[in-house]
Enzyme design. Sequence first.
Site, PDB file in Angstrom:
ATOM      1  N   ASP A  25       0.839  -1.191   0.000  1.00 44.35           N
ATOM      2  CA  ASP A  25       0.000   0.000   0.000  1.00 44.35           C
ATOM      3  C   ASP A  25       0.879   1.249   0.000  1.00 44.35           C
ATOM      4  O   ASP A  25       2.033   1.221   0.443  1.00 44.35           O
ATOM      5  CB  ASP A  25      -0.899   0.022   1.239  1.00 44.35           C
ATOM      6  CG  ASP A  25      -1.923  -1.098   1.243  1.00 44.35           C
ATOM      7  OD1 ASP A  25      -2.241  -1.606   0.148  1.00 44.35           O
ATOM      8  OD2 ASP A  25      -2.400  -1.453   2.340  1.00 44.35           O
ATOM      9  N   LYS A  26       0.313   2.360  -0.446  1.00 48.46           N
ATOM     10  CA  LYS A  26       1.042   3.620  -0.518  1.00 48.46           C
ATOM     11  C   LYS A  26       1.696   3.966   0.814  1.00 48.46           C
ATOM     12  O   LYS A  26       2.857   4.384   0.868  1.00 48.46           O
ATOM     13  CB  LYS A  26       0.096   4.740  -0.952  1.00 48.46           C
ATOM     14  CG  LYS A  26       0.740   6.111  -1.017  1.00 48.46           C
ATOM     15  CD  LYS A  26      -0.262   7.182  -1.430  1.00 48.46           C
ATOM     16  CE  LYS A  26       0.371   8.565  -1.453  1.00 48.46           C
ATOM     17  NZ  LYS A  26      -0.581   9.623  -1.858  1.00 48.46           N
TER      18      LYS A  26
END
Length: 328
Positions: free
Chosen positions: A142-143
């Site tokens: 995930d970011k």
Amino acid sequence: MYKNFIVQETNRLDKFLASQIDASRNQVEQLIKKEFVKVDGKTVVKSGLKLKENQEIEVFFPKAQLEDVKNEDFIKESLKGKNVKIIYEDEDILVINKPANLTIHDAPSVKDATLVDWLKLRKMSLSTISGEERHGIVHRLDKGTTGVMVVAKTNEAHRCLSEQLQDKSMGRYYLAITDLPLKDDLIIDKPIGRNPNNRLKMSIEETGRNAKSAFKKIDISKNEKFELIAAKLFTGRTHQIRVHLSSINRHILGDNLYGFKGDLNKINRFYLHAYNLYLFHPKTNKLMTFKADLPDDMNEFLNKHFQMENIHDKIDANNIIDSFSSFT
């Protein structure tokens, strides 16, 4: 380009094609999904189609569609402060420590440069049998998640690592800081699907895909409010660790999407870190393990709130791996 094959014995379509062409199962599924495969002259879109002896399979291999290249100066400017550290590199694989707030792939909502843009600056681009340009991305983070990732530098390495991801011979161990201690070490085995009320979230859904995670207690903070834990995934669902923790009313610090209610002014992303990666080298078949050092923000929080002399030995990579040996 077209290729034709004759079925020698009964088999599933996807398994048959995977045995005939140099491609991962996922690439084969994309060929079928995009209607590039015919059985006895008829286009099919079902990967699990049962084949019979002597059936003729025709496969079309499209040319890769190259993506637009962003301005190099924009990429460099956007990546300032997002230092992608190289842990290991040879002619087949690249292992990196991904920084926080760096997105892996482009999307309509992504305005900044991505990890793929960084790879483009390094002239890394792989062709694909299903028609898209790709850049060796085997698995994602995930970011907001930091930590270790492997990138394939050749098509053969990509196929080999993708197979390891499927058969679980490659995997990662994570570290996270939670807002409440776990009662015990535990395994959570609950299906995950898209949240019907919030498209940004995933949630426990009876109709979701099976998802299994193991969690280990490592150390509790000096005020006994927070806990450093380790996690191992047996499946790879979107937001899996975050969703499973939320299902037992535990949240990663900074993860306001899944219920963290603390002071967000001091924590600008969730404290989840892919700490250790193990895989078999795609060319030598040697077992390799890699560790990504904790990012500065997590280290600062641990130093402030935990007894660090207790933690250093506990998060030794070998100790983390050994601590999960009893989980199946």
